[in-house]
Design a protein around this motif. Structure first.
Motif, PDB file in Angstrom:
ATOM      1  N   ASN A  10      43.323  26.194  53.497  1.00  0.00           N
ATOM      2  CA  ASN A  10      44.469  26.457  52.622  1.00  0.00           C
ATOM      3  C   ASN A  10      44.095  26.351  51.152  1.00  0.00           C
ATOM      4  O   ASN A  10      44.522  27.161  50.326  1.00  0.00           O
ATOM      5  CB  ASN A  10      45.609  25.487  52.947  1.00  0.00           C
ATOM      6  N   VAL A  11      43.280  25.350  50.841  1.00  0.00           N
ATOM      7  CA  VAL A  11      42.842  25.175  49.450  1.00  0.00           C
ATOM      8  C   VAL A  11      41.979  26.351  49.011  1.00  0.00           C
ATOM      9  O   VAL A  11      42.113  26.862  47.891  1.00  0.00           O
ATOM     10  CB  VAL A  11      42.075  23.844  49.286  1.00  0.00           C
ATOM     11  N   SER A  12      41.095  26.814  49.898  1.00  0.00           N
ATOM     12  CA  SER A  12      40.212  27.940  49.551  1.00  0.00           C
ATOM     13  C   SER A  12      41.016  29.211  49.307  1.00  0.00           C
ATOM     14  O   SER A  12      40.668  30.011  48.423  1.00  0.00           O
ATOM     15  CB  SER A  12      39.177  28.164  50.657  1.00  0.00           C
TER      16      SER A  12
ATOM     17  N   VAL B 288      40.377  46.080  36.763  1.00  0.00           N
ATOM     18  CA  VAL B 288      41.503  46.923  37.175  1.00  0.00           C
ATOM     19  C   VAL B 288      41.861  46.651  38.631  1.00  0.00           C
ATOM     20  O   VAL B 288      43.042  46.573  38.996  1.00  0.00           O
ATOM     21  CB  VAL B 288      41.158  48.412  36.983  1.00  0.00           C
ATOM     22  N   LYS B 289      40.839  46.496  39.470  1.00  0.00           N
ATOM     23  CA  LYS B 289      41.086  46.230  40.887  1.00  0.00           C
ATOM     24  C   LYS B 289      41.795  44.898  41.097  1.00  0.00           C
ATOM     25  O   LYS B 289      42.742  44.794  41.879  1.00  0.00           O
ATOM     26  CB  LYS B 289      39.758  46.240  41.663  1.00  0.00           C
ATOM     27  N   ALA B 290      41.320  43.868  40.418  1.00  0.00           N
ATOM     28  CA  ALA B 290      41.942  42.554  40.561  1.00  0.00           C
ATOM     29  C   ALA B 290      43.380  42.576  40.046  1.00  0.00           C
ATOM     30  O   ALA B 290      44.269  41.941  40.638  1.00  0.00           O
ATOM     31  CB  ALA B 290      41.129  41.507  39.806  1.00  0.00           C
ATOM     32  N   LYS B 291      43.612  43.308  38.971  1.00  0.00           N
ATOM     33  CA  LYS B 291      44.964  43.415  38.433  1.00  0.00           C
ATOM     34  C   LYS B 291      45.895  44.099  39.431  1.00  0.00           C
ATOM     35  O   LYS B 291      47.038  43.665  39.646  1.00  0.00           O
ATOM     36  CB  LYS B 291      44.946  44.197  37.123  1.00  0.00           C
ATOM     37  N   ALA B 292      45.410  45.162  40.067  1.00  0.00           N
ATOM     38  CA  ALA B 292      46.213  45.840  41.090  1.00  0.00           C
ATOM     39  C   ALA B 292      46.457  44.921  42.280  1.00  0.00           C
ATOM     40  O   ALA B 292      47.546  44.929  42.868  1.00  0.00           O
ATOM     41  CB  ALA B 292      45.502  47.115  41.533  1.00  0.00           C
TER      42      ALA B 292
ATOM     43  N   TYR C 164      43.078  32.951  45.128  1.00  0.00           N
ATOM     44  CA  TYR C 164      44.190  33.568  44.409  1.00  0.00           C
ATOM     45  C   TYR C 164      44.089  33.291  42.909  1.00  0.00           C
ATOM     46  O   TYR C 164      44.284  34.193  42.079  1.00  0.00           O
ATOM     47  CB  TYR C 164      45.516  33.044  44.963  1.00  0.00           C
ATOM     48  N   LEU C 165      43.759  32.057  42.556  1.00  0.00           N
ATOM     49  CA  LEU C 165      43.623  31.710  41.140  1.00  0.00           C
ATOM     50  C   LEU C 165      42.485  32.489  40.484  1.00  0.00           C
ATOM     51  O   LEU C 165      42.608  32.953  39.348  1.00  0.00           O
ATOM     52  CB  LEU C 165      43.380  30.202  40.991  1.00  0.00           C
ATOM     53  N   LEU C 166      41.381  32.627  41.200  1.00  0.00           N
ATOM     54  CA  LEU C 166      40.254  33.397  40.668  1.00  0.00           C
ATOM     55  C   LEU C 166      40.638  34.864  40.487  1.00  0.00           C
ATOM     56  O   LEU C 166      40.211  35.518  39.524  1.00  0.00           O
ATOM     57  CB  LEU C 166      39.051  33.276  41.603  1.00  0.00           C
ATOM     58  N   ALA C 167      41.452  35.381  41.414  1.00  0.00           N
ATOM     59  CA  ALA C 167      41.916  36.763  41.298  1.00  0.00           C
ATOM     60  C   ALA C 167      42.804  36.933  40.065  1.00  0.00           C
ATOM     61  O   ALA C 167      42.737  37.965  39.378  1.00  0.00           O
ATOM     62  CB  ALA C 167      42.668  37.176  42.559  1.00  0.00           C
TER      63      ALA C 167
END
Length: 404
Positions: free
Chosen positions: A6-8, A24-28, A13-16
């Motif tokens: 769960n932590v991973s 652009v990909k991460a933003k989408a 998500y935070l890294l994304a």
């Protein structure tokens, strides 16, 4: 161990979120999940795909299920923007979503909303909370075209949570005997060897490819070298071939088609001989052009019908892309060194329909032989095609089992 999982997920998500400021990909990936609203259904069937490649892999089963379950709504989810953005309007689904982040709350709310009668995941993508929620609700979960390797976390001493995911699956349809044997070592026996549905997809495509008049005009009846899903390192190796093979036409379909990537590719290729596909309609005379760069998405699978040799990109990075699309048209396929995780690539090498290279010198040697010796090239191409023809049939077996 579930706490670590769960932590991973939260860290990912935070890294994304951080990456979305630069990518652009991460933003989408982030914005797509934040803004989507899931429509409740009374009766759904859920297909999940990691990305575009898995969509094409599972498409034969998806098409058949849509016919057989005409009274159900088809829901598709993607993990990656590259799948979602290209197929968000597909005719094979009633609704298409990004897969919400894997948490107990998200899984419960999403599955409750789409209310699936069955769920089908293709090849990989194993999410604990989604699998657990399906299991709790007694909703059959099938994994198709699955393939397993000893180095995967499921078979490690620390892979307990991931092994628990596998126990939630109703049935695995695996590509080979080795995968079935591996699953047996961790006590999983609900496994059927079906083969890979990609063979059905590429075979069907080769039987009725899209007609591309502009490509026919460009090739002018000459021999054609198709470089598909290329990355910069592939392109750097391929560029010197063009000058040496002046009587051949070259078509590049890079994996990424952002303007920066296309500009880089154009700068690597010989000046004065290269045209972009988007410029094609505005050119009065194309007779002097030897190289065509495809700067759009969706043509590659049909481009191979005009080819005589194919180079498949990705082998100098995480791994090669789809070799079967080219093989289905009877082309010998060449690719970089990182192919070991791909059964079909290993098979093609063993059969002498595929060729792995480590550097530019090896690329020149194999292409020289394939180009100079028509008979050698045709034999290799025929081997590739026969391999695809012999390996189709997974879809029928899977559908038969699903409809029991």
């Amino acid at each position: 161990m579930l706490i670590i999982y769960n932590v991973s997920i939260k860290i990912y998500y935070l890294l994304a979120i951080i990456a979305s400021n630069f990518s652009v990909k991460a933003k989408a990936w982030i914005n797509g999940r934040r803004t989507q609203k899931v429509t409740p259904l009374t009766k759904g069937i859920w297909f999940h795909f990691a990305s575009l490649g898995e969509f094409e892999q599972g498409r034969p089963v998806l098409e058949q299920v849509k016919i057989k379950y005409a009274d159900h709504k088809i829901v598709i989810t993607f993990f990656s923007p590259s799948g979602y953005e290209v197929r968000k309007n597909t005719i094979f689904a009633d609704t298409v979503y990004y897969l919400p982040l894997d948490s107990a709350k998200n899984a419960r709310e999403f599955i409750e909303a789409i209310n699936p009668s069955i769920a089908v995941f293709t090849k990989y993508e194993y999410w604990y909370h989604y699998f657990n929620e399906l299991h709790k609700r007694h909703i059959p979960l099938y994994v198709i075209s699955a393939i397993f390797r000893p180095k995967q976390i499921f078979f490690k001493w620390y892979g307990g949570v991931h092994r628990q995911m596998l126990l939630k699956v109703t049935r695995f349809f695996v590509q080979d005997e080795a995968s079935k044997d591996l699953l047996k070592t961790i006590g999983i026996h609900n496994v059927l060897i079906s083969g890979d549905t990609r063979f059905d997809r590429v075979y069907a495509n080769a039987q009725s490819p899209k007609n591309l008049p502009l490509i026919e005009t460009f090739v002018e009846g000459k021999k054609v070298f198709v470089a598909g899903s290329t990355w910069p390192q592939d392109e750097d190796l391929l560029a010197p071939l063009i000058e040496r093979k002046g009587d051949w036409k070259f078509i590049f379909a890079p994996h990424e088609i952002g303007e920066e990537k296309i500009t880089r590719l154009l700068n690597v290729l010989p000046k004065g001989k290269v045209m972009r596909f988007s410029e094609f309609p505005r050119l009065d005379d194309i007779s002097g052009y030897q190289v065509l760069v495809i700067d759009n998405i969706g043509m590659l699978s049909s481009l191979y019908q005009y080819g005589h040799i194919a180079y498949i990109g990705g082998g100098f990075g995480a791994g090669i892309h789809n070799t079967l699309e080219a093989a289905a048209f009877g082309l010998p396929v060449v690719f970089g060194p990182n192919y070991q995780r791909f059964k079909e690539a290993c098979d093609l090498i063993n059969l002498k329909g595929g060729f792995a290279i480590n550097n530019g010198e090896q690329l020149q040697q194999i292409t020289d032989k394939l180009i100079a010796d028509d008979n050698y090239r045709k034999i290799a191409g025929n081997i590739s095609k026969a391999y695809v023809d012999k390996s189709k049939g997974a879809t029928e077996l899977i559908i038969t089992t699903l409809l029991r």
